[in-house]
Structures are given as C-alpha cells and as structure tokens.
Design an enzyme around this catalytic site. Structure first.
Site, PDB file in Angstrom:
ATOM      1  N   CYS A 156       0.812  -1.225   0.000  1.00 33.95           N
ATOM      2  CA  CYS A 156       0.000   0.000   0.000  1.00 33.95           C
ATOM      3  C   CYS A 156       0.843   1.273   0.000  1.00 33.95           C
ATOM      4  CB  CYS A 156      -0.936   0.017   1.206  1.00 33.95           C
ATOM      5  SG  CYS A 156      -2.231  -1.196   1.067  1.00 33.95           S
TER       6      CYS A 156
HETATM    7  N1  COA Z   1     -20.432  -8.987   7.716  1.00 34.61           N
HETATM    8  C1  COA Z   1     -20.973  -9.052   8.948  1.00 34.61           C
HETATM    9  N2  COA Z   1     -20.248  -9.270  10.053  1.00 34.61           N
HETATM   10  C2  COA Z   1     -18.924  -9.440   9.912  1.00 34.61           C
HETATM   11  C3  COA Z   1     -18.292  -9.381   8.652  1.00 34.61           C
HETATM   12  C4  COA Z   1     -19.114  -9.154   7.521  1.00 34.61           C
HETATM   13  N3  COA Z   1     -18.586  -9.098   6.284  1.00 34.61           N
HETATM   14  N4  COA Z   1     -16.972  -9.582   8.809  1.00 34.61           N
HETATM   15  C5  COA Z   1     -16.752  -9.747  10.122  1.00 34.61           C
HETATM   16  N5  COA Z   1     -17.933  -9.679  10.810  1.00 34.61           N
HETATM   17  C6  COA Z   1     -18.147  -9.828  12.241  1.00 34.61           C
HETATM   18  C7  COA Z   1     -17.102 -10.725  12.863  1.00 34.61           C
HETATM   19  O1  COA Z   1     -17.473 -12.078  12.763  1.00 34.61           O
HETATM   20  C8  COA Z   1     -17.075 -10.232  14.283  1.00 34.61           C
HETATM   21  O2  COA Z   1     -18.171 -10.797  14.989  1.00 34.61           O
HETATM   22  P1  COA Z   1     -18.010 -11.252  16.515  1.00 34.61           P
HETATM   23  O3  COA Z   1     -17.730  -9.976  17.263  1.00 34.61           O
HETATM   24  O4  COA Z   1     -19.347 -11.842  16.818  1.00 34.61           O
HETATM   25  O5  COA Z   1     -16.868 -12.204  16.550  1.00 34.61           O
HETATM   26  C9  COA Z   1     -17.344  -8.761  14.154  1.00 34.61           C
HETATM   27  O6  COA Z   1     -17.990  -8.572  12.886  1.00 34.61           O
HETATM   28  C10 COA Z   1     -16.099  -7.924  14.226  1.00 34.61           C
HETATM   29  O7  COA Z   1     -15.147  -8.399  13.251  1.00 34.61           O
HETATM   30  P2  COA Z   1     -13.723  -7.780  13.074  1.00 34.61           P
HETATM   31  O8  COA Z   1     -12.980  -8.483  11.972  1.00 34.61           O
HETATM   32  O9  COA Z   1     -13.041  -7.690  14.391  1.00 34.61           O
HETATM   33  O10 COA Z   1     -14.145  -6.328  12.526  1.00 34.61           O
HETATM   34  P3  COA Z   1     -13.392  -4.947  12.640  1.00 34.61           P
HETATM   35  O11 COA Z   1     -14.244  -4.008  13.358  1.00 34.61           O
HETATM   36  O12 COA Z   1     -11.982  -5.104  13.087  1.00 34.61           O
HETATM   37  O13 COA Z   1     -13.351  -4.467  11.105  1.00 34.61           O
HETATM   38  C11 COA Z   1     -11.774  -4.332   9.287  1.00 34.61           C
HETATM   39  C12 COA Z   1     -12.693  -5.233  10.125  1.00 34.61           C
HETATM   40  C13 COA Z   1     -10.999  -5.236   8.329  1.00 34.61           C
HETATM   41  C14 COA Z   1     -12.639  -3.378   8.494  1.00 34.61           C
HETATM   42  C15 COA Z   1     -10.825  -3.529  10.206  1.00 34.61           C
HETATM   43  O14 COA Z   1     -10.206  -4.392  11.118  1.00 34.61           O
HETATM   44  C16 COA Z   1      -9.755  -2.797   9.437  1.00 34.61           C
HETATM   45  O15 COA Z   1     -10.015  -1.967   8.600  1.00 34.61           O
HETATM   46  N6  COA Z   1      -8.481  -3.060   9.787  1.00 34.61           N
HETATM   47  C17 COA Z   1      -7.344  -2.421   9.142  1.00 34.61           C
HETATM   48  C18 COA Z   1      -7.209  -3.024   7.805  1.00 34.61           C
HETATM   49  C19 COA Z   1      -6.128  -2.419   6.998  1.00 34.61           C
HETATM   50  O16 COA Z   1      -5.839  -1.260   7.007  1.00 34.61           O
HETATM   51  N7  COA Z   1      -5.513  -3.283   6.228  1.00 34.61           N
HETATM   52  C20 COA Z   1      -4.568  -2.899   5.310  1.00 34.61           C
HETATM   53  C21 COA Z   1      -4.943  -3.584   4.085  1.00 34.61           C
HETATM   54  S1  COA Z   1      -3.790  -3.236   2.875  1.00 34.61           S
END
Ligand code: COA
Length: 374
Positions: A156
């Site tokens: 990125c």
């Molecule tokens: N739809 C519905 N629910 C979902 C889901 C989806 N697509 N994906 C995950 N969930 C649920 C999970 O199962 C979890 O449920 P639980 O609490 O019952 O276990 C809950 O939502 C939280 O999941 P989590 O993965 O911890 O979500 P989050 O709030 O951390 O958001 C991201 C996920 C990926 C958006 C976030 O972590 C993020 O942006 N991180 C940084 C990513 C980044 O910058 N990466 C660089 C890439 S180059």
C-alpha cells in the site's frame, strides 16, 4: 540539488462498480451454497457454517460503500468468486500497462508535458501481473518515453516510496522528469470468499508526473520533503510467488495465496506507527499542525483516517481537510492517497502545505510534504 515538484496527476477509474448490497447478495449465495455442500460436516459438528455478510457491517466497520472493478461477472458469480481477466496474448498490452498508460496520459496532459520528455517510469504497485519484463518498461514503450523504467512493490505504500525514489533522482540531477504510476488490480488478489475481508478492495490506476520545479509550466506542488519507513510484520501477507507450486506443477488453491490479514492487529499497530511517523517528519522539517491545509491519507478504513487526522492536527479535521474517497473506491492499495490528492488539491492556494501519506503491508509508511506553487 534541484527541487522536485508534482506537476500532474491522473486517475484511471474502471467503468464497472459493485455496491455493498450487490456484493453481499453474491457472498451470501456463495455461503448458502457452501453450507449446503458441507451440510454433513456441519451437522456432525466437524465444520462451522459460513455466516452471512451484511452491508451495514461493511459501512460501519470500514466506511466503504462501493468499489470499482475490472470485471464484475466473475466476482458476483457464486460459482466463481473471482474476477475473470483472461490472459492476454504476448503482442497485446497487459492489463496493468493499459490502466497505467491511461493514468499517465492524464498526468502528462495536466502538466503540458510530452511523453518523449520523460526520463523514467516507475511502476509502483502492490501486485504485478508478471515478474518480467517490467510493466514499467511496457508503459514506457506504449507512451514513447525515453530513459528507463522499473517495477517496485511496497504494497500500500508503493506510491509514496516511488515518489521518494523519483524525487531523489530529480534532486540529484540524474533525471529531469519521471512518471510514478500505480496500477492496482486488487480484485485479483482479494479472497472474495472470505467474509472478514471480501469487501475491502477495488481496482484503479493513478499516476503523478514529477519534474524539476523550475520546469513546471503551471500550478504545481513542490516536494519539500519525503520520508519512508518499514517494520516487518506478518499481519498483512500474500504468499503467492514463483516458488509456490505443487509436485505436479500446478499452483495451489491455498488461502494464503491471496491477500490475508489480521485486520484488528493491523488497525491497532499501524495507527501509532503512522501518527508517530508523520509527527516526526513534521518536527524535523519545521512544519506545524497549523501550517497544514490538507492530509491525503491512505484509504483503507474511515475510522483509521479519522484517528490519524485528529492526531496530526490535534483536533477533529474540518470537512475537506482530510478528504476520503474510500466510500466510492474502497481500499485501492497504493493508489488511494493519490486518488484523494488528484481529486482534492486544485483549490489550494500558493503557499499552502499538505501531506500525502500511505501505509500498509510490510509494515510500511511513506509521507510526502508538498507546497502549492503558482
Ligand atoms: N459482515 C458481517 N459481520 C462481519 C463481517 C461481515 N462481512 N466480517 C466480520 N464480521 C463480524 C465478525 O465475525 C465479528 O463478529 P463477533 O464480534 O461476533 O466475533 C465482528 O464482525 C467484528 O469483526 P472484526 O474483523 O473484528 O471487525 P473490525 O471491526 O476489526 O473491522 C476491518 C474489520 C478489516 C474493516 C478492520 O479491522 C480494518 O479496517 N483493519 C485495518 C485493515 C487495513 O488497514 N488493512 C490494510 C490492508 S492493505
């Protein structure tokens, strides 16, 4: 030493897009199909059923509402769940080069520069369509630029690392003009069958033209300072590479052959890294929060950007001070901060200062302090 400046920028946006609702319908159909196919294991307690995704979760967790893609049918087909991008013949231009050329032409037009005047093309992206010949050299040929081209990859952060590399060459006098181009086909390295990340990425290409500031024909952004940093982490990883083959010579269909991340860890670990990086870069160059008119941040997650904006400015950014484009484009890897810059920089006045900052896998973080000039 010569002062480098960004004199043009360009964005290629694919014609097709996928809304969260369309994406979720396809994912849920895939999940239902998978659950039906694995009903016996699920009933026996040997496998967990695949849960449905939801548009509400996607917007709340990331701020993403839609994404542009090069192919829609394959991604939305529950029997495929990946883009259909057929191999091109050797005498056809590659997909990355085609997107990159479009973005480069826009950057050249904006700067009023002919391609033949360009000395270097740096194709800086998180995934490359092939190992060699370099995509950059193909772009060089398609545009008719002189000098040389090479590919580079810092995930990125590729665009800001590319800008630093080109700016250094211009500062030293080894070249006079460079195109830094970021064709990102993120849809092809995303696992669309993984609920945790299926909504994250989109496709796009961006380009900036960097020249000696003294050569600029119109308004431009002088590059005052650049800074890059890396720190190893496995929390964002893609194991696809030329060593990965099974005994019979085929590529594996393993989960680790596509984008994988520990999203929560990335979120927690990258925020302090980026905030500290920008603060130190500003301190060392004598730029204060009060001097900053705009932040063009990497576009991965709205909450992350809100946090970084507040940390850097010492207050909640006002509307327009830290523009987000991820609601329309999703995460486009290295291209995100450059889309924000290309779309939200025209209105700045001479003397206005801003920072382009990208961050991501590696971990990596790159910042570019720029000042508008008439
Ligand atoms: N739809 C519905 N629910 C979902 C889901 C989806 N697509 N994906 C995950 N969930 C649920 C999970 O199962 C979890 O449920 P639980 O609490 O019952 O276990 C809950 O939502 C939280 O999941 P989590 O993965 O911890 O979500 P989050 O709030 O951390 O958001 C991201 C996920 C990926 C958006 C976030 O972590 C993020 O942006 N991180 C940084 C990513 C980044 O910058 N990466 C660089 C890439 S180059």
């Amino acid at each position: 030493m010569f002062e480098p400046a960004i004199t043009g920028s360009g964005v290629f946006t694919p014609e097709l897009s996928i809304s969260n609702d369309e994406l979720v319908v396809a994912f849920n159909a895939y999940a239902d199909k998978w659950n039906a196919e694995h009903a016996a294991e699920i009933d026996a307690g040997a496998a967990e059923p695949m849960a449905h995704s939801s548009s509400e979760f996607i917007v709340a967790a990331s701020g993403i509402e839609s994404r542009f893609v090069l192919n829609k049918d394959g991604i939305l087909d529950p029997n495929a769940m990946h883009p259909w991008l057929p191999d091109r013949a050797m005498d056809e231009i590659s997909v990355m080069a085609e997107m990159g050329v479009d973005a480069c032409r826009k950057a050249l037009d904006m700067a009023g520069v002919d391609a033949s005047e360009v000395d270097a093309v740096l194709c800086a992206a998180s995934n490359h369509e092939r190992a060699y010949p370099a995509i950059a050299i193909e772009i060089q040929q398609a545009l008719g630029t002189g000098g040389f081209g090479f590919d580079m990859n810092v995930a990125c952060s590729s665009a800001t690392f590319g800008i630093q590399a080109a700016a250094d060459m211009i500062r030293s006098g080894s070249i006079r003009k460079a195109l830094v181009v970021n064709p990102e086909i993120c849809s092809a390295h995303l696992e669309w069958r993984d609920r945790d990340c299926h909504f994250i990425f989109g496709d796009v290409a961006t380009a900036v033209l960097i020249e000696r500031a003294e050569d600029a024909k119109g308004p431009h952004f002088a590059i005052k300072s650049t800074r890059c940093a890396t720190q190893f982490s496995n929390n964002i990883r893609n194991n696809n590479g030329f060593l990965r083959r099974t005994r019979d010579g085929h590529m594996d269909d393993r989960r680790d052959m596509l984008f994988m991340q520990e999203g929560r860890k990335v979120f927690k670990e990258v925020l302090p890294l980026v905030s500290k990086h920008i603060a130190e870069h500003m301190d060392d160059t004598g730029v204060t929060a009060g001097d900053l008119k705009r932040l063009w941040l990497h576009q991965a997650n709205k909450t992350m950007n809100d946090y970084i904006g507040k940390k850097v400015l010492g207050r909640v950014p006002e509307a327009g001070e830290q523009p987000n484009i991820l609601q329309d484009y999703a995460n486009t890897s290295s291209a995100g901060s450059i889309i924000a810059f290309a779309q939200y920089s025209d209105d700045l006045a001479p003397g206005d200062t801003g920072i382009i900052c990208s961050f991501g896998a590696g971990y990596s973080v790159g910042s570019v302090i720029i000042e508008k000039s008439a």
